[in-house]
Enzyme design. Structure first.
Site, PDB file in Angstrom:
ATOM      1  CB  SER A   1       2.228  15.331  -6.921  1.00  0.00           C
ATOM      2  OG  SER A   1       3.350  15.894  -5.726  1.00  0.00           O
TER       3      SER A   1
ATOM      4  NE  ARG B   1       0.039   4.510   2.437  1.00  0.00           N
ATOM      5  CZ  ARG B   1      -0.062   5.852   2.896  1.00  0.00           C
ATOM      6  NH1 ARG B   1       0.080   6.935   2.899  1.00  0.00           N
ATOM      7  NH2 ARG B   1      -0.656   6.186   4.634  1.00  0.00           N
ATOM      8  CG  HIS B   2       5.140   7.050   5.849  1.00  0.00           C
ATOM      9  ND1 HIS B   2       3.830   6.884   6.012  1.00  0.00           N
ATOM     10  CD2 HIS B   2       4.982   8.272   5.436  1.00  0.00           C
ATOM     11  CE1 HIS B   2       3.237   7.347   5.477  1.00  0.00           C
ATOM     12  NE2 HIS B   2       3.553   8.046   5.439  1.00  0.00           N
TER      13      HIS B   2
ATOM     14  CD  GLU C   1       6.866  11.258   6.106  1.00  0.00           C
ATOM     15  OE1 GLU C   1       6.303  11.075   6.897  1.00  0.00           O
ATOM     16  OE2 GLU C   1       6.903  11.665   5.234  1.00  0.00           O
TER      17      GLU C   1
ATOM     18  CD  GLU D   1       0.988  11.750  -5.159  1.00  0.00           C
ATOM     19  OE1 GLU D   1       0.193  11.932  -3.722  1.00  0.00           O
ATOM     20  OE2 GLU D   1       2.198  12.233  -4.957  1.00  0.00           O
TER      21      GLU D   1
ATOM     22  NE  ARG E   1       9.449  15.921   1.857  1.00  0.00           N
ATOM     23  CZ  ARG E   1       8.571  15.661   1.699  1.00  0.00           C
ATOM     24  NH1 ARG E   1       7.237  15.505   2.041  1.00  0.00           N
ATOM     25  NH2 ARG E   1       8.692  15.859  -0.530  1.00  0.00           N
TER      26      ARG E   1
ATOM     27  NE  ARG F   1       4.080   7.248  -2.743  1.00  0.00           N
ATOM     28  CZ  ARG F   1       3.738   7.582  -2.416  1.00  0.00           C
ATOM     29  NH1 ARG F   1       2.848   8.913  -3.506  1.00  0.00           N
ATOM     30  NH2 ARG F   1       2.987   8.925  -1.334  1.00  0.00           N
TER      31      ARG F   1
END
Lengths: 453, 453
Positions: free
Chosen positions: B370, B226-227, B220, B367, B218, B418
């Site tokens: 998902s 968190r990234h 970002e 999380e 990604r 995570r």
């Protein structure tokens, strides 16, 4: 009693897999899958339903035929019915009570996938991968590929290797020489890993024995049956290897374990292709140095042993493979000590200045694995990298590992697609990858359709 | 007799791992590893040797001390010596006969890695990853990460999933909206996969249940704790799922199996960090819809249940996690039915037009996973993609799969980093990845060192 049964049929929600139907003879079941074939004989319909576990014939009445005869094969159906043992025959049938159409297919499938073989050109097969993959023979290839991955990992873990995730994005090309893909990384350039080489060597300093399964990328300029731009490598790296033969022993055990796993779990898939696993020798795999191999080839085929460099051409590889099968009953063969490598991390043979301490595992004339004994001396690495004009800053992490103590070590790399290709004796490497990238395609789709986005 | 023994010592080549020394008490052995620490007390030296399996104290005489006292810690040594049981103490010692220096370290290690904790800033730790990873607590993180990978795969295979390799190079972005990295692909553009979404859905048509472990990317614009730009996803996709709760049941079994594996194999690693695995409920994991969660939060914390969209902010997630622990004794919680998704492949709730059929598995407020229930209707997908302005040609393979029959299905995605981060309660996601890529780094190395190549 019969009323209760019917009520059961219509409220039944739990699906029975086709492979489990033999536990439900003379019972109502719900099966679901793809309409593989539909034959209509007068007032009876015979629908061959396919799920991931097998096939079953479902018998339909005239009304049921009417409700689905507009559908094409590959329609997804859910069927409630009664399981019976076929009279005078092996196998089961489902006498249908109710059909639910989950996904209707209204256009004819672009390639006939319900015949014994896929009668289509490879380009067509890849153009229609989402459908052609559903053919039993195509599925067989990728089931076995999944089995190779599982067996490799289990074998490596048993040998004391620890898995790690090797990065794909790199700040500098991982191999000098080979072509590399560039990535626009904000205001900078990044590169797609050509191999996990740098990282697996760093990790030897951490865990001694490491492995990784990772995509690697080569910006090849060739469009042959052997070239792909994205492949999967299964890599290992082993610390405290004084003589690289210790590493070959580990690899041989891993290959045997992979074969055991395939033998025990995928005989049906191999049979579909009329193929058997390559033949393993009774004990150690035969070994031959390139220099010796050239002598053998000269004797055997009258081809001169003179080559510009210590290397084998494809014809040589076939000839020496024949020799190994005749002499040792082995489809596998180690070819050792190729010419001095161009990379910076391979040891040369202290006893022969022409040779590097390198090894290829060749199976039926095709390279399955290559590896080398590594240089672990920091100063020697720095010298080699400078001689190659590499910018040492880009290899800061790599060099730091060696500056602070890496043991003598060796490493190797299996090509997943090549192994798959050869087990099934496929002509083109593209048949052994789900969504191939090459000069014409990205992830299986034709580039022409993408133009410049 | 003694002469024979000495001769044995000097010709002995087989290495004994430190964990196996207890089988060699009162025998000569060869051990090899890193010099973890060296203390000199008068004429005696105490060298703590580390290999991948443990530590052992080696006792040196004055002459031996002289031969290595110029070396820094992390030097790689091979030591021949005699194993004795320490008098009045637990544990073993090796009385050294001979030391061979495999890799001398001459500069001081940049970060002290032989203390109980690494006393360094995270930036320093990553700058010196090849060395800092050798610290026992750092090793613990990545051993457990390897354990998660193994356990996930084994659990998925037990649930009937087949592994496949999802391509990294794609002809078009895999998710609309999210930022994507561009690759120069000859005269064209390719993109790095943001997820294996497209391919795993295609593969449901082939194997019904598939999984893949794959890097995703990604682009970002954020630099937070968190990234990351490259992470590892563990993805599954399941066909013939009518109610997505069937998918949640599978996931719960997979999580339990992962925890069992970690519990059985990595208790030492977890102890090093004074951490325990998150608490699992006795039976099914608690479930709550976003709408209900907001009501609970309103009651519990007096925070209004009004949000611009059906979503939870980080404070909400913490509050609802507290609720699940209090009410159900569970660190895990399903949060269901978020706002209608922006992607084209998620089903909306036919019973509530605000909601999508989506689920997050939240652990201690973070999380982990998902997923959504997917649209399997070809026409609906085409309509959604057109509404989003997507070029259908780029999704030719994807759409072909649905045109020719995909069952109703659901899918999910675990984030490896995570999970690792939270098991060890790490503050920054970068601590849970070996060689992180972010706005400042590519594969762990600072970008500033690379400039434009």
């Amino acid at each position: 009693m019969f009323i209760v049964q019917l009520w059961d049929v219509y409220t039944m929600r739990e699906r029975t897999l086709i492979k489990d139907l033999n536990k439900h003879i003379d019972q109502y079941v719900l099966v679901a899958g793809w309409m593989h074939r539909l034959r209509i004989l007068g007032k009876l319909g015979f629908l061959l339903l396919r799920d991931s576990t097998g096939f079953v014939q479902c018998v339909l009445n005239a009304q049921q035929i009417d409700s689905i005869k507009h559908l094409q094969v590959e329609s997804v159906l859910s069927i409630r019915g009664y399981v019976i043992k076929k009279p005078d025959k092996e196998g089961l049938e489902v006498h249908v009570s109710e059909i639910e159409v989950i996904s209707p297919v209204l256009d004819q499938v672009p390639v006939e996938i319900n015949k014994d073989s896929l009668d289509a050109h490879l380009d067509t097969i890849i153009d229609h991968r989402p459908v052609t993959l559903r053919h039993e023979k195509q599925k067989a290839i990728f089931k076995v590929q999944a089995g190779i991955l599982t067996a490799f990992r289990n074998a490596m873990i048993e040998e004391g290797f620890i898995e790690f995730r090797s990065p794909v994005l790199m700040g500098a090309p991982s191999e000098s020489g080979a072509s590399v893909f560039e990535v626009k990384y904000y205001d900078h350039k990044a590169y797609l890993a050509q191999s996990p080489q740098v990282y697996k060597q760093i990790m030897v300093g951490v865990f001694e024995r490491v492995f990784t399964i990772t995509p690697v990328f080569r910006a090849e300029k060739h469009n042959t049956t052997r070239h792909l731009m994205e492949i999967t490598q299964m890599d290992g790296e082993v610390g405290f290897i004084e003589d690289y033969d210790e590493c070959l022993e580990i690899i041989e055990r891993v290959v045997r374990k992979i074969f055991n796993h395939l033998d025990n779990n995928y005989s049906k898939e191999l049979q579909l292709w009329n193929t058997t696993l390559p033949q393993l020798p009774a004990s150690r795999f035969p070994k031959v140095k390139v220099k010796e191999a050239l002598q053998i080839i000269e004797k055997k085929a009258g081809k001169s042993a003179q080559r510009p460099e210590l290397d084998l051409d494809p014809q040589d590889e076939r000839l020496i493979a024949e020799w190994a099968l005749e002499e040792y009953g082995s489809d596998f063969l180690w070819i050792l000590n190729f010419k001095k490598d161009k990379n910076f991390y391979t040891r040369n043979n202290p006893e022969d200045p022409d040779e590097s301490l390198s090894f290829d595992l060749v199976c039926r004339g095709l390279e399955w694995l290559s590896g080398t004994h590594r240089i672990h001396d920091y100063n020697k690495l720095v010298e080699n990298m400078k001689n190659q004009g590499l910018t040492l800053e880009y290899y800061e992490h790599y060099l730091e590992a060696f500056k602070y103590g890496i043991p003598y070590e060796a490493g190797f790399s299996f090509g997943l697609e090549r192994m798959t290709q050869q087990i099934f004796r496929l002509k083109n490497i593209r048949e052994a990858v789900l969504f191939p990238s090459d000069l014409d395609r990205i992830a299986g789709q034709r580039i022409s359709k993408h133009k410049t986005v």
